[in-house]
Structure formats: structure tokens, C-alpha cells
Write a protein that holds these residues in place. Sequence first.
Motif, PDB file in Angstrom:
ATOM      1  N   PRO A  46       0.822  -1.213   0.000  1.00  0.00           N
ATOM      2  CA  PRO A  46       0.000   0.000   0.000  1.00  0.00           C
ATOM      3  C   PRO A  46       0.853   1.260   0.000  1.00  0.00           C
ATOM      4  N   GLU A  47       0.349   2.281  -0.649  1.00  0.00           N
ATOM      5  CA  GLU A  47       1.009   3.584  -0.697  1.00  0.00           C
ATOM      6  C   GLU A  47       0.038   4.622  -0.145  1.00  0.00           C
ATOM      7  N   VAL A  48       0.441   5.299   0.919  1.00  0.00           N
ATOM      8  CA  VAL A  48      -0.421   6.286   1.575  1.00  0.00           C
ATOM      9  C   VAL A  48       0.336   7.607   1.663  1.00  0.00           C
ATOM     10  N   PHE A  49      -0.257   8.673   1.149  1.00  0.00           N
ATOM     11  CA  PHE A  49       0.330  10.013   1.231  1.00  0.00           C
ATOM     12  C   PHE A  49      -0.673  10.922   1.922  1.00  0.00           C
ATOM     13  N   LEU A  50      -0.215  11.592   2.972  1.00  0.00           N
ATOM     14  CA  LEU A  50      -1.101  12.410   3.797  1.00  0.00           C
ATOM     15  C   LEU A  50      -0.633  13.857   3.816  1.00  0.00           C
ATOM     16  N   THR A  51      -1.574  14.765   3.734  1.00  0.00           N
ATOM     17  CA  THR A  51      -1.345  16.180   4.006  1.00  0.00           C
ATOM     18  C   THR A  51      -2.424  16.626   4.990  1.00  0.00           C
ATOM     19  N   PRO A  52      -2.292  17.793   5.600  1.00  0.00           N
ATOM     20  CA  PRO A  52      -3.325  18.244   6.541  1.00  0.00           C
ATOM     21  C   PRO A  52      -4.693  18.438   5.918  1.00  0.00           C
ATOM     22  N   THR A  53      -4.774  18.513   4.598  1.00  0.00           N
ATOM     23  CA  THR A  53      -6.064  18.745   3.946  1.00  0.00           C
ATOM     24  C   THR A  53      -6.439  17.652   2.948  1.00  0.00           C
ATOM     25  N   GLY A  54      -5.694  16.570   2.895  1.00  0.00           N
ATOM     26  CA  GLY A  54      -6.023  15.536   1.924  1.00  0.00           C
ATOM     27  C   GLY A  54      -5.377  14.203   2.223  1.00  0.00           C
ATOM     28  N   ILE A  55      -5.993  13.132   1.704  1.00  0.00           N
ATOM     29  CA  ILE A  55      -5.501  11.766   1.857  1.00  0.00           C
ATOM     30  C   ILE A  55      -5.468  11.116   0.480  1.00  0.00           C
ATOM     31  N   ALA A 214       1.681  18.127  16.386  1.00  0.00           N
ATOM     32  CA  ALA A 214       2.601  18.690  15.397  1.00  0.00           C
ATOM     33  C   ALA A 214       4.030  18.245  15.683  1.00  0.00           C
ATOM     34  N   LEU A 215       4.412  18.282  16.944  1.00  0.00           N
ATOM     35  CA  LEU A 215       5.761  17.862  17.318  1.00  0.00           C
ATOM     36  C   LEU A 215       5.958  16.367  17.068  1.00  0.00           C
ATOM     37  N   ARG A 216       4.961  15.572  17.369  1.00  0.00           N
ATOM     38  CA  ARG A 216       5.063  14.131  17.146  1.00  0.00           C
ATOM     39  C   ARG A 216       5.125  13.812  15.654  1.00  0.00           C
ATOM     40  N   ASP A 217       4.393  14.574  14.832  1.00  0.00           N
ATOM     41  CA  ASP A 217       4.471  14.377  13.385  1.00  0.00           C
ATOM     42  C   ASP A 217       5.866  14.708  12.862  1.00  0.00           C
ATOM     43  N   LEU A 218       6.456  15.787  13.364  1.00  0.00           N
ATOM     44  CA  LEU A 218       7.799  16.154  12.935  1.00  0.00           C
ATOM     45  C   LEU A 218       8.808  15.076  13.316  1.00  0.00           C
ATOM     46  N   ILE A 219       8.691  14.554  14.514  1.00  0.00           N
ATOM     47  CA  ILE A 219       9.606  13.504  14.962  1.00  0.00           C
ATOM     48  C   ILE A 219       9.434  12.248  14.124  1.00  0.00           C
ATOM     49  N   GLY A 221       8.661  12.126  11.057  1.00  0.00           N
ATOM     50  CA  GLY A 221       9.073  12.340   9.680  1.00  0.00           C
ATOM     51  C   GLY A 221       8.017  12.907   8.765  1.00  0.00           C
ATOM     52  N   HIS A 222       6.832  13.220   9.278  1.00  0.00           N
ATOM     53  CA  HIS A 222       5.778  13.837   8.471  1.00  0.00           C
ATOM     54  C   HIS A 222       5.980  15.355   8.510  1.00  0.00           C
ATOM     55  N   LEU A 223       6.912  15.839   7.722  1.00  0.00           N
ATOM     56  CA  LEU A 223       7.343  17.228   7.826  1.00  0.00           C
ATOM     57  C   LEU A 223       6.274  18.208   7.371  1.00  0.00           C
ATOM     58  N   ILE A 224       5.554  17.875   6.289  1.00  0.00           N
ATOM     59  CA  ILE A 224       4.538  18.804   5.773  1.00  0.00           C
ATOM     60  C   ILE A 224       3.436  19.023   6.807  1.00  0.00           C
ATOM     61  N   SER A 225       2.860  17.925   7.285  1.00  0.00           N
ATOM     62  CA  SER A 225       1.774  18.051   8.259  1.00  0.00           C
ATOM     63  C   SER A 225       2.278  18.604   9.579  1.00  0.00           C
ATOM     64  N   GLY A 226       3.494  18.209   9.993  1.00  0.00           N
ATOM     65  CA  GLY A 226       4.036  18.718  11.252  1.00  0.00           C
ATOM     66  C   GLY A 226       4.232  20.215  11.219  1.00  0.00           C
ATOM     67  N   LEU A 227       4.823  20.715  10.128  1.00  0.00           N
ATOM     68  CA  LEU A 227       5.038  22.159  10.010  1.00  0.00           C
ATOM     69  C   LEU A 227       3.721  22.906   9.887  1.00  0.00           C
ATOM     70  N   ALA A 228       2.776  22.354   9.117  1.00  0.00           N
ATOM     71  CA  ALA A 228       1.475  23.017   8.954  1.00  0.00           C
ATOM     72  C   ALA A 228       0.749  23.116  10.297  1.00  0.00           C
ATOM     73  N   ARG A 229       0.764  22.026  11.048  1.00  0.00           N
ATOM     74  CA  ARG A 229       0.095  22.060  12.344  1.00  0.00           C
ATOM     75  C   ARG A 229       0.834  22.959  13.327  1.00  0.00           C
ATOM     76  N   MET A 230       2.157  22.988  13.233  1.00  0.00           N
ATOM     77  CA  MET A 230       2.921  23.869  14.112  1.00  0.00           C
ATOM     78  C   MET A 230       2.608  25.328  13.818  1.00  0.00           C
ATOM     79  N   VAL A 231       2.509  25.675  12.542  1.00  0.00           N
ATOM     80  CA  VAL A 231       2.159  27.052  12.164  1.00  0.00           C
ATOM     81  C   VAL A 231       0.761  27.404  12.666  1.00  0.00           C
ATOM     82  N   ALA A 232      -0.197  26.467  12.500  1.00  0.00           N
ATOM     83  CA  ALA A 232      -1.562  26.717  12.976  1.00  0.00           C
ATOM     84  C   ALA A 232      -1.592  26.908  14.491  1.00  0.00           C
ATOM     85  N   GLY A 233      -0.844  26.078  15.211  1.00  0.00           N
ATOM     86  CA  GLY A 233      -0.783  26.223  16.670  1.00  0.00           C
ATOM     87  C   GLY A 233      -0.134  27.534  17.082  1.00  0.00           C
ATOM     88  N   THR A 234       0.907  27.930  16.355  1.00  0.00           N
ATOM     89  CA  THR A 234       1.575  29.195  16.657  1.00  0.00           C
ATOM     90  C   THR A 234       0.653  30.385  16.400  1.00  0.00           C
TER      91      THR A 234
END
Length: 252
Positions: A46-55, A214-219, A221-234
Motif C-alpha cells: 500500500p502507498e499512503v500520502f497524507l497532508t493536513p487537507t487531503g488523503i 505537530a511535534l510528534r508528526d515532525l519527529i 518524519g511527516h514534515l509537511i503536516s508537522g510544520l502546517a500544524r505547528m504554524v496553525a498552533g503558533t
Amino acid sequence: MDNQTIKQLLNTGILAGKIMMESGSEMYRIQDTIERILRKGGLSQPEVFLTPTGIFVTARDIFYIKMAEVHHSAINLEKVTKVNALSRQFSDNQISLDELQNGLRDINSNTSDFPLWLKLLGAFVISCTLMILFIGKYDWFDFFQAGFIGLFGYLVFNYLNNVVEIQFISEFIASVLIALAAIGLRQLNLINNLNYLIIGSVMPLVPGVALTNALRDLIAGHLISGLARMVAGTLSALAIGGGIAVVLRFLL
């Protein structure tokens, strides 16, 4: 595997992932759940690609790709728990693919959120107890006032969030009203320390779960979602702090 089964499997994986993403789950947990469902259903790669607004979901040995758009996100960990439980039952051969899909639809439609009165009670408890925790000493005179102002602020935030549907605006206005209420109580000599009261009262508005995920996503390796969620939290933190700062700057 016939095409109908493949489509049903992809639709089921997408539905599970969408429920979890809209309920505030971490990306790595969503990816693991979808991949577990697809592998158990018979897709070996299986191949799964995730972003904060799409699957986006597919597999290397098929010619189909399934995607779903995620329009909103909230915190409902009960849904996340139920989806995880169903996917594990499917992995352990306790339920069929049809039962998994029907169960996910039921979770998506019938899992209710906590009632408003319970959320307000939680806001009251969080405000007064975290005020004590952050200031490092017992301020019993301001204890209940912090709880009631925190409850009031969360009530305003909850109402505006349903009307405006822009979280940053709701947080800014709620924090402004919290600061105004705190200043009003000080003018009436009903509190000892304005700063302590405000610190406790804004705690129910702080996006703690979002920043943690957001921090757990960054750790993970989900950099796109981690950064997006970090920006939203900030931005949420800036909205809360900005609302307080505006009131204190012009009224004190």
C-alpha cells in the motif's frame, strides 16, 4: 482480487483515515491504520500520502488511486479510539471488510461530542487549577474567579467557532473578552492579581493537543503536516496573546 473489492478496500481505508484526521489524530497513526487495513485486505504494497487537507491511497499492484479532501479538523479522541479498535478487529479476523466499513460509517455519523455543560465544567477546572500550577503558589482568593472567567471565555470561543468557523478570530475575541472581564473584576476589587487570573483563564483556549501532535508528526518524519500544524498552533497562540496584549496596552 476483483475490482469491486479493491475499490471497497480503498474506500474503507480512506474513510478510516478521514475520520481520524478530522478528529485530531497524529499523521503517523493515520498512516499506520490505513496501511494495516489495506494489507489485511490483500494489498501487499500500500502507498499512503497524507497532508493536513487531503488523503491519497493506492497500492503498487493495482491501477486505482483514491483521494479524499479534509475540510475541517477538531479534537475528538473517542472517534480515534473507536477507529483504531475496529481496524485491529479487522486485522485479527474478528470482523469482515463489510462490517468494518459499516462500523466506520456508524462512528462517523453517530459518535457524539461531549455536551457543552461538560466542556464548560472542564474549562472551569482547567482555569483555576492551572493558574495555581503556573504561578507556583496557592491563590485561593482568585481561584473561583479564574474558573468562572475561563468558563466564560471558552463559552464565547465555542459560540464564535460555530458561527465564524475561523478559529483564530474566535480565539482573539475570546481572549479580548477574558482580559476585559479580568480588568472589570479588578476595578471592583474582587481579585488580587490580574496577571495570575488571566494566565489561568486563557488555558482552555491554548491548542495543546494540536501543538503536541505537530511535534510528534515532525519527529515521525511527516514534515509537511508537522510544520502546517505547528504554524496553525503558533497562530492560535499569537491570536490569544494578541487579544490579551491589545486590551492591556490600551486599558492599563
